[in-house]
Enzyme design. Structure first.
Site, short mmCIF file in Angstrom:
data_model
loop_
_atom_site.label_atom_id
_atom_site.label_comp_id
_atom_site.label_asym_id
_atom_site.label_seq_id
_atom_site.Cartn_x
_atom_site.Cartn_y
_atom_site.Cartn_z
N GLU A 1 -6.80 4.50 7.95
CA GLU A 1 -6.64 6.13 7.61
C GLU A 1 -7.99 6.66 6.79
O GLU A 1 -8.02 7.97 7.16
CB GLU A 1 -5.40 6.22 6.60
N ASN B 1 0.91 -1.09 -0.05
CA ASN B 1 -0.26 0.06 0.00
C ASN B 1 0.88 1.16 0.09
O ASN B 1 1.47 1.48 1.07
CB ASN B 1 -0.84 0.00 1.37
N LYS C 1 0.15 4.27 -0.20
CA LYS C 1 -0.44 5.47 0.58
C LYS C 1 -0.30 6.62 -0.58
O LYS C 1 0.04 6.47 -1.56
CB LYS C 1 -0.18 5.70 1.94
N SER D 1 3.55 -2.02 10.30
CA SER D 1 4.71 -2.47 10.42
C SER D 1 5.41 -3.60 10.04
O SER D 1 6.50 -4.07 10.87
CB SER D 1 5.25 -1.98 12.00
N HIS E 1 -9.62 1.34 4.79
CA HIS E 1 -8.34 1.41 5.56
C HIS E 1 -8.67 2.54 6.74
O HIS E 1 -9.21 3.43 6.76
CB HIS E 1 -7.37 2.07 4.84
N GLY F 1 2.61 2.22 10.78
CA GLY F 1 3.38 3.43 10.56
C GLY F 1 4.01 3.87 11.97
O GLY F 1 4.90 4.72 12.30
N GLU G 1 -5.58 -4.93 10.40
CA GLU G 1 -4.21 -3.95 10.60
C GLU G 1 -4.68 -3.18 11.99
O GLU G 1 -5.44 -2.37 11.96
CB GLU G 1 -4.45 -2.75 9.32
P1 13P Z 1 3.08 0.30 7.47
O1 13P Z 1 3.75 -0.86 6.87
O2 13P Z 1 3.64 1.45 7.32
O3 13P Z 1 3.05 0.26 9.21
O4 13P Z 1 1.60 0.57 7.01
C1 13P Z 1 0.78 -0.71 7.28
C2 13P Z 1 -0.60 -0.08 6.54
O5 13P Z 1 -1.19 0.72 6.73
C3 13P Z 1 -0.87 -0.91 5.17
O6 13P Z 1 -2.03 -0.58 4.56
#
Ligand code: 13P
Length: 254
Positions: free
Chosen positions: A102, A10, A12, A215, A100, A177, A171
């Site tokens: 976010e 992803n 982002k 992560s 997601h 992150g 997740e």
């Molecule tokens: P990270 O791997 O940067 O923690 O992000 C995970 C994520 O949100 C994947 O959709």
């Protein structure tokens, strides 16, 4: 447990034409000759066409599927700024991330909206990667199980028997992150809960891939992917570095 694992990046809101080209070329040249797992990259919407065009001239990209990071809950019409599932299909998307954390957090997406987005993706022949996960406060309050079950229940309720066609991504929000990963045992425990919930809804729950995200990196991927109900990973930061993403792919041998 499903047969082939899925490693999905992803990206982002990262990238540029130049950076994407370099990353995709590096991935293409490092992909295992024999496919050991399914691989996808979920790119920002403006770059879907770039991937599609590069795949024409770079056959090694064949082993990588394209995904979007979101999809509209509506099929078409006066919804400024939205991107429909059929548009994603036009650009060769196989997957679309929905729900997601976010988007739930910054765009106030509800369980109902996420369920509608899942329906739109499935209707267009796109596999939704449905994200669920608890916040740190919810985990500390002992609500992990009830939160993820509530999030998945909305999607199951709206999609009936088609539910076996989705991918689920667990997740934990506190692991995204932050460099804090759920331990393999913590992740497996939640995956088992999700598997049981899927089993109650469909006879084909074993073919639903349940990914872990938060992560995941080159160092911890193998131990997470070794868990019985962890069928792959949804990777943020580490998917932007070709070497790291390729190491995770190599760790996903069944
Ligand atoms: P990270 O791997 O940067 O923690 O992000 C995970 C994520 O949100 C994947 O959709």
């Amino acid at each position: 447990m499903s047969v082939k694992k899925l490693i999905a990046g992803n990206w982002k809101m990262n990238g540029s034409l130049a950076a994407n080209e370099a990353l995709l070329r590096a991935l293409a040249s490092g992909m295992p000759v024999q496919s050991v797992c399914a691989v996808a990259v979920c790119v920002p919407a403006p770059y879907l066409a770039q991937f599609q065009a590069m795949a024409v001239t770079l056959p090694a990209l064949d082993g990588i599927d394209l995904g979007a990071q979101d999809v509209s809950a509506k099929a078409s019409g006066a919804y400024t700024g939205e991107v429909s599932a059929s548009m994603l299909k036009d650009f060769g998307c196989r997957y679309a991330i929905v729900g997601h954390s976010e988007r739930r957090q910054y765009h106030f997406e509800t369980d109902t909206l996420v369920a509608e987005k899942t329906q739109q993706a499935l209707a267009a022949g796109i596999t939704p990667i449905v994200c669920v996960g608890e916040t740190l406060a919810e985990r500390e309050a002992g609500q992990t199980e009830s939160v993820v079950k509530r999030q998945l229940a909305a999607v199951i309720h709206a999609n009936g028997h088609c539910i076996s066609e989705i991918v689920v991504a667990y997740e934990p929000v506190w692991a995204i992150g932050t460099g804090k990963t759920a331990t393999p045992e913590e992740a497996q425990a939640v995956h088992a809960v999700l598997r049981a919930q899927l089993k109650a809804a469909t006879d084909h729950a074993d073919r639903v891939k349940i990914l872990y995200g938060g992560s995941m990196n080159a160092a911890n991927a193998a131990s997470l992917l070794a868990q019985a109900d962890i069928d792959g990973g949804l990777i943020g930061g580490a998917s932007l570095k070709a070497a790291d993403f390729l190491t995770i792919i190599a760790a996903a041998v069944v």
